[in-house]
Scaffold this active site. Structure first.
Site, mmCIF file in Angstrom:
data_model
loop_
_atom_site.group_PDB
_atom_site.id
_atom_site.type_symbol
_atom_site.label_atom_id
_atom_site.label_comp_id
_atom_site.label_asym_id
_atom_site.label_seq_id
_atom_site.Cartn_x
_atom_site.Cartn_y
_atom_site.Cartn_z
ATOM 1 N N LYS A 33 26.556 3.395 -55.157
ATOM 2 C CA LYS A 33 27.611 3.999 -54.345
ATOM 3 C C LYS A 33 28.596 4.843 -55.149
ATOM 4 O O LYS A 33 29.119 5.839 -54.644
ATOM 5 C CB LYS A 33 28.374 2.920 -53.577
ATOM 6 C CG LYS A 33 27.580 2.263 -52.473
ATOM 7 C CD LYS A 33 28.445 1.289 -51.692
ATOM 8 C CE LYS A 33 27.670 0.627 -50.570
ATOM 9 N NZ LYS A 33 28.533 -0.248 -49.746
ATOM 10 N N ASP A 54 32.082 2.508 -44.957
ATOM 11 C CA ASP A 54 32.223 1.065 -45.147
ATOM 12 C C ASP A 54 33.555 0.549 -44.616
ATOM 13 O O ASP A 54 33.613 -0.473 -43.926
ATOM 14 C CB ASP A 54 32.104 0.702 -46.629
ATOM 15 C CG ASP A 54 30.670 0.659 -47.117
ATOM 16 O OD1 ASP A 54 29.766 0.406 -46.299
ATOM 17 O OD2 ASP A 54 30.446 0.883 -48.322
ATOM 18 N N ALA A 114 36.306 -6.035 -56.893
ATOM 19 C CA ALA A 114 36.986 -4.745 -57.076
ATOM 20 C C ALA A 114 35.988 -3.603 -57.215
ATOM 21 O O ALA A 114 36.320 -2.563 -57.772
ATOM 22 C CB ALA A 114 37.900 -4.803 -58.299
ATOM 23 N N GLY A 154 32.746 -1.030 -55.398
ATOM 24 C CA GLY A 154 32.759 0.031 -54.403
ATOM 25 C C GLY A 154 33.117 -0.443 -53.009
ATOM 26 O O GLY A 154 33.942 0.167 -52.332
ATOM 27 N N THR A 192 31.381 -10.133 -46.810
ATOM 28 C CA THR A 192 30.632 -8.912 -46.545
ATOM 29 C C THR A 192 29.130 -9.098 -46.724
ATOM 30 O O THR A 192 28.346 -8.219 -46.374
ATOM 31 C CB THR A 192 31.119 -7.758 -47.439
ATOM 32 O OG1 THR A 192 30.971 -8.125 -48.823
ATOM 33 C CG2 THR A 192 32.583 -7.424 -47.156
ATOM 34 N N TYR A 206 25.488 -10.414 -45.750
ATOM 35 C CA TYR A 206 24.830 -10.743 -44.482
ATOM 36 C C TYR A 206 23.483 -11.411 -44.693
ATOM 37 O O TYR A 206 22.775 -11.703 -43.725
ATOM 38 C CB TYR A 206 24.672 -9.508 -43.597
ATOM 39 C CG TYR A 206 23.838 -8.384 -44.172
ATOM 40 C CD1 TYR A 206 22.451 -8.389 -44.059
ATOM 41 C CD2 TYR A 206 24.438 -7.316 -44.815
ATOM 42 C CE1 TYR A 206 21.682 -7.357 -44.573
ATOM 43 C CE2 TYR A 206 23.682 -6.274 -45.332
ATOM 44 C CZ TYR A 206 22.309 -6.300 -45.206
ATOM 45 O OH TYR A 206 21.561 -5.270 -45.730
#
Length: 294
Positions: A76, A112, A137, A139, A234, A236
Site C-alpha cells: 500500500k 480504507d 501505525a 498503512g 480490522t 477478517y
C-alpha cells in the site's frame, strides 16, 4: 459468467488485487458476485506480487489494459512510487489501496478510511467525542487515524511496537486538516494502560491474530477496557479473532474487519465505475468465501 466469455473480456474489463500473500483474499469472490448481480461484463482476480516484482506488476496494469486494481499488504505504501498521480487524501494517508487506469495514466486513491467509518456507522457507533486507542501505525492505521480525526475523535492514542513509526503518524495527525489531540504510548507502558482504561473505541490495525496465528492477540489484557468500549479488529480472517472473542466475553461490542473490507471495496467502485458497489451482495459473497475457506 461462462468460461468462454471470461476468456474474451478484452482490455478495460479486468480488475484485481495486488498483494503478497493474497490467496486468502475474499475480494475476488466479493467483486465477481457484484459484477454478476449488476449484469456487468467484468472479472476480478488475485495477483500474488512479491515486493521485488511490484514495479513490473504496476507496469503490467498499463500494458495489459486493466481497468484498475486494489492494493493490499505489503504494497500500500510502496506502490505510490510507481503511479502517475496520487489523490490528496491518499497522499495524506501515505498509502494507496485503489488504482484506476485512465488511458494508461495510473491514479491512486485510498478508500480504507471511508470503509472503516461507514462500517462503524452501520453498527450505530459514533466516533465524535470518543477517546480512541489505535493499535498499529502502518498503512491501514494511518487511514483509520486520519479519518477518526475527520470524524471528530476527542483523542487518539497510538500504541505500536516501533515508537518511531508511531511518532511519524502522530506528526501527520498534527498536520491534518482536522487536527486532533493525539499521543503515543509504548506497548505495556503505564501510559498505554491508562489510555486503554479510558478508551471508548479500540481499533486493531496490526496483523496480530490473523490466521494462521489465531492464538495471538495485540492486547494481552482486555480487562483494562471500560464498560461500553467498542473493540474493532480490522482482521477478517478469522471473523472472530482472539481479541474480539475476549472482548465479547466481557460484554463489549465487537466489530470484525469484514464490514471494512466490503465498504472499502464498494467505495472503490466509485472510482472505477462512478457508482457505489452493491454492499449486501458483496458482503454475502465475501462471507461465503470466508466460510468456505475455514
Amino acid at each position: 459468467m461462462t468460461q468462454g466469455r471470461s476468456a474474451n473480456l478484452g482490455p478495460g474489463r479486468i480488475l484485481g488485487v495486488l498483494g503478497h500473500p493474497v490467496r486468502h483474499s475474499a475480494s475476488p469472490a466479493m467483486h465477481n458476485a457484484a459484477f454478476v448481480a449488476q449484469g456487468m461484463y467484468a472479472m476480478y482476480g488475485a495477483f500474488d506480487v512479491p515486493p521485488e516484482q511490484l514495479a513490473q506488476a504496476v507496469a503490467g496494469i498499463r500494458t495489459l489494459g486493466l481497468l484498475g486494481v486494489n492494493v493490499t499488504i505489503p504494497h500500500k505504501e510502496a506502490v505510490m512510487a510507481y503511479l502517475d498521480e496520487v489523490a490528496p487524501t491518499a497522499r495524506q494517508v501515505g498509502a494507496v489501496n485503489t488504482i484506476v487506469n485512465r488511458g494508461g495514466r495510473l491514479i491512486g486513491y485510498n478508500t480504507d478510511g471511508w470503509g472503516f467509518l461507514i462500517s462503524l456507522e452501520e453498527r450505530g457507533v459514533r466516533v465524535a467525542g470518543r477517546h480512541v486507542v489505535l493499535l498499529g501505525a502502518g498503512g491501514a492505521a494511518r487511514a483509520v487515524a486520519l479519518h477518526l480525526a475527520m470524524a471528530g475523535a476527542a483523542k487518539i492514542t497510538i500504541i505500536n511496537r516501533t515508537r518511531a513509526r508511531a511518532e511519524f503518524l502522530l506528526a501527520d495527525l498534527a498536520r491534518a486538516h482536522q487536527p486532533v489531540v493525539a499521543a503515543v504510548a509504548d506497548v505495556g507502558s503505564q501510559e498505554a494502560r491508562e489510555a486503554l482504561s479510558e478508551a471508548g473505541l479500540v481499533v486493531n490495525c496490526t496483523p496480530v491474530g490473523m490466521a494462521p496465528d489465531v492464538d495471538h492477540t495485540p492486547l494481552d489484557d482486555v480487562s483494562l477496557l471500560p464498560p461500553g468500549a467498542v473493540v474493532y479488529d480490522t482482521i477478517y480472517r478469522p471473523l472472530e479473532t482472539r481479541l474480539l472473542r475476549e472482548a465479547r466475553e466481557r460484554g463489549l461490542l465487537t466489530i470484525n474487519g469484514l464490514s471494512m473490507l466490503v465498504h472499502q471495496g464498494a467505495c472503490s467502485w466509485e472510482y472505477w465505475f462512478g457508482r457505489r458497489g452493491p454492499v449486501e451482495v458483496m458482503r454475502a459473497a465475501a462471507l461465503a468465501a470466508l466460510e468456505a475457506a475455514s
